[in-house]
Scaffold this active site. Sequence first.
Site, PDB file in Angstrom:
ATOM      1  N   TYR A  54       0.628  -1.268   0.117  1.00 11.42           N
ATOM      2  CA  TYR A  54      -0.120  -0.001   0.026  1.00 11.42           C
ATOM      3  C   TYR A  54       1.026   1.301   0.095  1.00 11.42           C
ATOM      4  CZ  TYR A  54      -3.452  -3.434   1.680  1.00 11.42           C
ATOM      5  OH  TYR A  54      -4.303  -4.590   1.684  1.00 11.42           O
ATOM      6  N   HIS A 138       0.343 -12.465   1.210  1.00  9.70           N
ATOM      7  CA  HIS A 138      -0.497 -11.401   0.584  1.00  9.70           C
ATOM      8  C   HIS A 138      -0.448 -11.831  -0.923  1.00  9.70           C
ATOM      9  CE1 HIS A 138      -1.236  -6.764  -0.196  1.00  9.70           C
ATOM     10  NE2 HIS A 138      -2.367  -7.681  -0.435  1.00  9.70           N
TER      11      HIS A 138
END
Length: 322
Positions: A54, A138
């Site tokens: 992010y 992830h």
Amino acid sequence: MNTLGRSGVEVTSLGFGAAALGNLYAPVSDEQAHTAVRAAWQRGVRYFDTAPHYGLGRSERRLGAALREYDRAHYTLSTKVGRRLDPADGTGDDLANGFAVPATHRRVWDFTADGIRRTLEASLARLGLDRVDVVYLHDPDDHAEQAFREGYPALEKLRAEGVVGAIGAGMTQAEMLTRFVRDTDVDVVLCAGRYTLLDQSAATELLPEAARRGVSVVIGGAFNSGLLADPAPGSTYDYTGATRELLDRALRLKAIAERHGATLRAAALAFCAAHPAVASVLVGARSAAEVHDCADQFAAPVPDAFWRELRDTGLLPPEEPS
């Protein structure tokens, strides 16, 4: 508070997803990010989720800075591993990956045991913390073999050493998450976008299997990246433009909700939270106003008549809890 599997790690039913703090789609100032986290705290949120992906670490840095004013024992923090950040020349931006930040680093897929530890160490440095509570693999979609053979055992070892409290995987698909639930000893899985008012694919196997095995589920993407927040021409679904069919379905859901005195946002959040396997619903926000709106919607009642009409009209399968 809800406990993640058998881990002892607790999360609030509403969680704060910090992707927007990494300048998802558009810039967010440091002050705006800080006030968003402060608003979440004021509304009782004690579970915060981030990732190196992010904003090339910007979300982790901002979230860590904002949480420093609170007692570390009073909140739960998760981050993710599998994308290692290697320094780049810094020219250009990261908009191709969805983040309005300079391209200071490049992402390298790495689910090796060494890569897991190195990535977590770098995350701790950015967060300014000595531990995180939850670590997810992830998006291992295209790296399943390495993730199961090397990445997952590395997380198991970190949990056994007490470095992290709970381990799991986070993805935008249900199939591989079901494999994690069946074939490993994860505490939790984070399923984004596959259990919503528009997509219940996680209900086929993932959620029932998680419930049977005592594995918790965290739901992300309750609004399917925007379509269920405010359906209109140009709305996004799973980070791309929504089809006409999906837009029409979302508009029907909105009209029914409003006819019953509710909002579509409240119904979308209530649906995700209702399943017994779900421990928390993560909602992303980039401002204090968005946080307060999400908290208000999460707390708002949704009449039984709304759910009955969805089932009667075929907009929701009859077996789904609400």
